[in-house]
Design an enzyme around this catalytic site. Structure first.
Site, short mmCIF file in Angstrom:
data_model
loop_
_atom_site.label_atom_id
_atom_site.label_comp_id
_atom_site.label_asym_id
_atom_site.label_seq_id
_atom_site.Cartn_x
_atom_site.Cartn_y
_atom_site.Cartn_z
N HIS A 75 123.24 -7.54 3.12
CA HIS A 75 124.26 -8.51 2.67
C HIS A 75 125.58 -7.79 2.41
O HIS A 75 125.68 -6.94 1.51
CB HIS A 75 123.75 -9.18 1.40
CG HIS A 75 124.69 -10.18 0.82
ND1 HIS A 75 124.83 -11.45 1.32
CD2 HIS A 75 125.53 -10.11 -0.24
CE1 HIS A 75 125.72 -12.11 0.60
NE2 HIS A 75 126.15 -11.32 -0.35
N GLU A 92 120.63 -6.63 -0.27
CA GLU A 92 122.03 -6.24 -0.43
C GLU A 92 122.12 -4.71 -0.34
O GLU A 92 121.11 -4.01 -0.34
CB GLU A 92 122.59 -6.75 -1.77
CG GLU A 92 124.10 -6.62 -1.84
CD GLU A 92 124.78 -7.62 -2.77
OE1 GLU A 92 124.10 -8.49 -3.33
OE2 GLU A 92 126.01 -7.53 -2.92
N ASP A 109 129.86 -7.64 -2.19
CA ASP A 109 130.99 -8.43 -2.71
C ASP A 109 132.18 -7.50 -2.95
O ASP A 109 132.08 -6.29 -2.78
CB ASP A 109 130.59 -9.16 -4.01
CG ASP A 109 130.14 -8.21 -5.11
OD1 ASP A 109 129.50 -7.20 -4.79
OD2 ASP A 109 130.45 -8.46 -6.29
N ASP A 146 115.26 -9.00 6.26
CA ASP A 146 116.48 -8.31 6.70
C ASP A 146 117.47 -9.33 7.26
O ASP A 146 117.77 -9.34 8.45
CB ASP A 146 116.14 -7.24 7.76
CG ASP A 146 117.36 -6.41 8.12
OD1 ASP A 146 118.30 -6.34 7.31
OD2 ASP A 146 117.37 -5.83 9.23
O1 9MR Z 1 121.64 -5.11 -9.23
C1 9MR Z 1 121.80 -6.22 -10.08
C2 9MR Z 1 120.44 -6.64 -10.59
O2 9MR Z 1 119.88 -5.61 -11.38
C3 9MR Z 1 120.57 -7.92 -11.38
O3 9MR Z 1 119.28 -8.37 -11.71
C4 9MR Z 1 121.31 -8.99 -10.56
C5 9MR Z 1 121.54 -10.27 -11.32
O4 9MR Z 1 122.40 -10.09 -12.37
O5 9MR Z 1 122.57 -8.49 -10.16
C6 9MR Z 1 122.49 -7.34 -9.36
O6 9MR Z 1 123.77 -6.90 -9.07
C7 9MR Z 1 124.56 -7.61 -8.15
C8 9MR Z 1 125.86 -7.93 -8.88
O7 9MR Z 1 125.60 -8.87 -9.87
C9 9MR Z 1 126.98 -8.37 -7.96
N1 9MR Z 1 127.17 -7.40 -6.90
C10 9MR Z 1 125.96 -7.19 -6.13
C11 9MR Z 1 124.85 -6.67 -6.99
C12 9MR Z 1 123.58 -6.38 -6.18
O8 9MR Z 1 122.94 -7.52 -5.72
#
Ligand code: 9MR
Length: 747
Positions: free
Chosen positions: A668, A725, A343, A716
C-alpha cells in the site's frame, strides 16, 4: 453513509422511475443477487476506490467527494473507479448510486473492460444536481470477466466543480468467488537462500502424520542429500498439518530444490553473500521516502520525482504549517523527514523508533568493527561523498525533521514535540507527494512524541559527535529540554480519535518512553539525573519481553537493549545484560516450538498489525543475546526468522520486494502504485510488507480473508492497508537484522 433523509428518499423514488426508461433495451427487471462492489458506503474510508492523479478523494463526510479541476478536455481526463469487479455472461445486474454535483454537471458512469479497447457493458450519463439524486440502471453482461471496472468519468469541464458519490452498488451475478491464495508447492523454504554454515530448515504442508522421506536436489536435478521429515502436528498459526525438514548439507550453489511428499520446493541458494545486498537495499528504501526534496532518478533509476510538500502548487507545503484550529497560534517549518508509510503523514513517535533503529544499527556496526559496510558512498545518496557514513546521512535527514517538531522557546508547551503533521483529510491512491493538495496541519503536542525526540536526540548527540560537533550539541540540548518538558507534562496523550487524514498513533502509557529516553540520555551523558530515572523506573526490572514483540508504542525494550549492549556505568549492568539473554531464551523457546521456526506466537493466536516487524524485533533480541554471549543458538534463531520472512511460511512467499521467487510487490503506497497505474513503479527492492494481521481492518482484506488463520490474514493488494503497507518503522528492523546476518558471513 446510509441516508436517513426522507427528502432524499422521495427524490430517489421519482428518479428511479424516470431512469428505468433509460436502462438498456431489453434488460429484464432489476436483479437481485450478491453485491459486487467493495465499500460503496464510505462509512470507514474509501479503499479500494482509486482516482486519477488530478483528483483527491475525500471520504471524511461519509460520502466519496472530490474537487474536479477545470480545464480538462475528455471525460476520461478525471476518473473515480474501482477494479476487479467480476461479471458473469448472461447475468443481469442492477447498478445504483447516489450522486451530487456542485455546480450541476453531467457525468459518465461506466462498467467496462479495464484495458484497451475499454469495451463498455454499461454506459450511463447521469445528470448530477446540487441537491443530489439516486440513479439506477440495469444491464446484462455479454461477457465472463473477472476484472471489470466501474468508472465515473468526470473530466472535460472548462471550470472546476465538486462531485460526491454514495451508496454505490452493483447487485447480481454469481456469489463472488471465494478467494484462495496461490500457495504453490507444499515444501516451504527460504526462497533466497541458506547460509553455508547456518541452519537450513524447511516446512512441509501435508496430511501425513508419520515421517516421510525428503531429497535435496542440486540445479542439475541430482540428489545430493536425503533424510526423513519430523511430524509437528497442526500448526495454530496456519491451521495446517505440518512436518519439518532439517538439512545438514554444506556445499555452495544456486538452484537447489527440496522434494518431499511428491512436491518440489521453489528454488533456493546455499551461499554466503545474499544478505550483503539486503543490508544496503533495506536502507536505500529511506531515500525514496524522503519528503521535501526531489528524488534524483540518477540515484534511484525509475524512482525520481519532484519534491513533495515544499509549497509548490497544488501542495500547500510543510514549510509554514499551522496547527489544527485551537491547538496553537504559531506556524512551523517542518519540511523534510521521511513519509511514514504509504501515506504522506509524518509522525514523531514512529519516526522516533525508525531513526533510532538506524542509528542503533550504526552503533552496533561501530562496536563490532563492521562500520565500513555502511561507510560513506554505500547507499547512493545525495550526501554520498561527504565523509559521513551514509547510514548516518539518512538518519540525519529524519532527525533534522524531529528537531523541527519541537515547540520553540516562548510558546506554550515549549520543549514538547508536536505529535504529528499530516493532511487534513485522507487522500486516495495513487497520489504522488508533490500532487497532494490537502492542507497540512500540526497536531497537539504529546508526551510520547516529546520522549521520542529526547531519546533520538540524545542518541544523535553521541553518534554524530565525531562527524559534526555542532549538530551533536544541538541534539543534546534538544534532548535535555524535551526530557524536562515531558517531566513537566507527563500525561499528555495523543487522542485515539484523531485519525482523520493520518494515523492516530495514540498511546496512553508513556512509562516505557520515559525509560527509553532516560537510557539514551544516560548512555550519552553519564549524568546522575538520568541514571536515577532509570533505576526508579519499574520497567528497569520488569519482565518486558512480551510475546507480541516491541514497536513504536512499546519502547521499554529499546532502553533495555541499549543499556545492555552499549558501554555505561549502571550499577546493575550485569543483571540488565542477563535480562536480555533471558528474553532471548524465551523467544528461542517460542521459535523451537514453532513449525515455521519464528520467535512469535502471540497469545490468543492473533497476529498484530505489522506482524512482520514484531517478528523481526523479537529477532533483534536474539541478535543482542548473540552479541552478549557469542552462543550460536541465538544467531541461528535470527537466521531462521529470516527463513520465514523469505518464504518459509504458510503463504509460500517472501515479504521483501525483490527477494525470493514470489515476493510482495503491491504494498500500500500512494506513489509506488504500479498496481493502479502502470506508469508508476512498484516499491523499491528491499521493501518489507507489514504482513499478516488477524484484525483485517481494510475492505479488501475483509472481503477476501474472512475467518483467516493468522498466517493467511494477508493479501498482496495495494488497497489492503491493514495487511500490506510499507513503513519506515518496519524497514528499520529489517535493515538492522540484515546487517546482523550479513556480518555472520558464512553463518
Ligand atoms: O503501525 C500502526 C499500527 O501499529 C496501528 O495498530 C495502526 C492503527 O492505529 O496504525 C499503524 O500505523 C499506520 C499509521 O496509522 C498511518 N500510516 C501508516 C501506518 C502503517 O499502516
Amino acid at each position: 453513509m446510509t441516508s436517513s433523509n426522507p427528502w432524499r428518499r422521495r427524490i430517489a423514488a421519482v428518479t428511479g422511475l424516470v431512469l428505468a426508461a433509460t436502462t438498456l433495451a431489453g434488460a429484464p427487471a432489476a436483479a437481485e443477487g450478491p453485491e459486487q462492489i467493495v465499500n460503496g458506503t464510505f462509512d470507514n474510508g474509501h479503499a479500494p476506490w482509486w482516482a486519477t492523479g488530478n483528483l483527491t478523494l475525500d471520504s471524511s463526510s461519509g460520502q466519496l467527494c472530490a474537487d474536479v479541476p477545470g480545464g480538462t478536455v475528455n471525460p476520461w481526463d478525471a476518473i473515480i473507479g474501482q477494479d476487479n469487479i467480476p461479471l458473469v455472461a448472461g447475468e443481469t445486474y442492477e447498478f445504483r448510486f447516489f450522486g451530487t454535483a456542485t455546480p450541476a454537471r453531467v457525468g459518465k458512469a461506466l462498467i467496462q473492460l479495464p484495458v484497451d479497447p475499454y469495451t463498455q457493458y454499461l454506459s450511463a450519463t447521469p445528470e448530477l444536481s446540487v441537491s443530489g439524486n439516486d440513479y439506477t440502471y440495469t444491464f446484462t453482461s455479454p461477457v465472463d470477466l473477472p476484472n471489470a471496472q466501474v468508472a465515473f468519468q468526470i473530466g472535460g469541464s472548462a471550470t472546476a466543480w465538486r462531485i460526491c458519490l454514495d451508496n454505490i452498488s452493483l447487485q447480481g451475478g454469481a456469489e463472488p468467488e471465494e478467494y484462495v491464495p496461490d500457495t504453490g508447492p507444499r515444501v516451504r523454504v527460504n526462497q533466497v537462500g541458506y547460509l553455508l554454515h547456518g541452519p537450513k530448515n524447511a516446512t512441509l504442508v501435508t496430511d501425513a502424520t508419520t515421517p516421510l522421506p525428503w531429497q535435496l536436489k542440486n540445479a542439475t536435478g541430482a540428489v545430493v542429500a536425503r533424510g526423513k521429515t519430523t511430524p509437528r502436528g497442526v500448526d495454530a498459526s496456519s491451521g495446517q498439518n505440518v512436518q519439518t525438514i532439517s538439512l545438514s548439507y554444506g556445499r555452495k550453489g544456486t538452484g537447489y530444490t527440496l522434494v518431499a511428499d511428491g512436491e518440489t520446493s521453489r528454488p533456493f541458494d546455499i551461499g554466503t553473500d545474499f544478505y550483503e545486498q539486503l543490508r544496503l537495499d533495506a536502507l536505500k528504501f529511506y531515500y525514496t521516502q524522503r519528503s521535501g526534496v526531489a528524488i534524483d532518478d540518477a540515484l534511484r533509476p525509475g524512482y525520481g520525482r519532484p519534491a513533495g510538500h515544499v509549497g509548490v502548487a497544488p501542495n500547500l507545503g510543510d514549510t509554514d504549517v499551522p496547527c489544527q484550529p485551537g491547538v496553537c497560534d504559531y506556524r512551523l517549518d517542518v519540511a523534510g523527514g521521511w513519509y511514514d508509510a504509504g501515506d504522506h503523514g509524518k509522525y514523531v513517535v514512529n519516526g522516533g523508533i525508525s531513526v533510532h533503529q538506524l542509528m542503533s544499527e550504526y552503533e552496533r556496526s561501530a562496536h563490532t568493527g563492521q562500520v565500513r559496510t555502511l561507510r560513506d558512498g554505500t547507499l547512493a545518496l545525495p550526501e554520498s561523498g561527504n565523509r559521513v557514513p551514509d547510514i548516518l546521512d539518512e538518519a540525519r535527514f529524519e532527525q533534522e525533521f524531529l528537531l523541527k517538531m519541537q515547540v520553540p522557546a516562548g510558546q506554550p508547551y515549549a520543549g514538547m514535540a508536536h505529535h504529528k503533521i499530516h493532511d487534513a483529510a485522507w487522500t486516495g491512491l495513487p497520489l504522488l507527494p508533490h500532487l497532494d493538495p490537502q492542507p497540512r496541519e500540526l497536531h497537539r503536542v504529546s508526551t510520547a512524541a516529546t520522549l521520542n525526540l529526547a531519546a533520538t536526540a540524545a542518541q544523535a548527540a553521541r553518534v554524530f559527535k565525531p562527524y559534526d560537533k555542532g549538530f551533536a550539541a544541538r541534539n543534546l540540548a534538544a534532548a535535555r529540554t524535551a526530557f524536562a518538558a515531558a517531566k513537566t507534562n507527563p500525561a499528555l496523550y495523543a487522542d485515539p480519535a484523531d485519525g482523520v487524514g493520518g494515523g492516530a498513533y495514540n498511546d496512553d502509557d508513556v512509562s516505557d518512553e520515559f525509560y527509553w529516553a532516560a537510557a539514551e540520555l544516560y548512555i550519552t551523558t553519564g549524568e546522575r539525573e538520568y541514571r536515577d530515572a532509570i533505576l526508579a523506573s519499574p520497567l528497569h526490572t520488569a519482565d518486558i519481553w512480551r510475546d507480541r514483540g516491541f514497536d513504536w508504542g512499546h519502547t521499554a525494550q529499546l532502553g533495555r537493549l541499549e543499556l545492555a549492549t552499549l558501554p555505561n556505568k549502571l550499577p546493575d549492568r550485569s543483571r540488565v545484560r542477563a535480562s536480555v539473554v533471558a528474553g532471548a531464551d524465551r523467544y528461542l523457546a517460542t521459535a523451537r516450538a514453532h513449525p515455521y521456526g519464528i520467535p512469535y506466537a502471540p497469545a490468543e493466536n492473533t497476529y498484530d498489525w505489522g506482524s512482520n516487524n514484531l517478528v523481526l524485533n523479537n529477532a533483534v533480541v536474539l541478535a543482542a543475546a548473540y552479541d552478549l554471549t557469542g552462543r550460536d543458538r541465538y544467531r541461528d534463531g535470527v537466521l531462521e526468522t529470516m527463513d520465514y520472512v523469505f518464504g518459509r511460511n504458510a503463504l509460500n512467499q517472501s515479504y521483501v520486494t525483490g527477494y525470493g521467487e514470489v515476493a510482495s510487490h503491491n504494498q500500500h503506497s500512494r506513489w509506488y502504485a504500479r498496481q493502479l497505474n502502470p506508469d508508476l513503479p512498484n516499491p523499491p527492492r528491499g521493501t518489507l510488507s507489514g504482513g499478516p494481521n488477524s484484525s483485517i481492518q481494510d475492505p479488501v482484506a475483509q472481503q477476501k480473508l474472512q475467518g483467516c488463520a493468522p498466517q493467511f490474514c494477508y493479501i498482496d493488494d495495494i488497497e489492503s492497508w491493514s495487511t500490506n503497507e510499507l513503513t519506515i518503522n518496519w524497514n528499520a528492523p529489517l535493515a538492522w537484522i540484515a546487517a546482523f546476518v550479513a556480518d555472520q558471513d558464512q553463518g
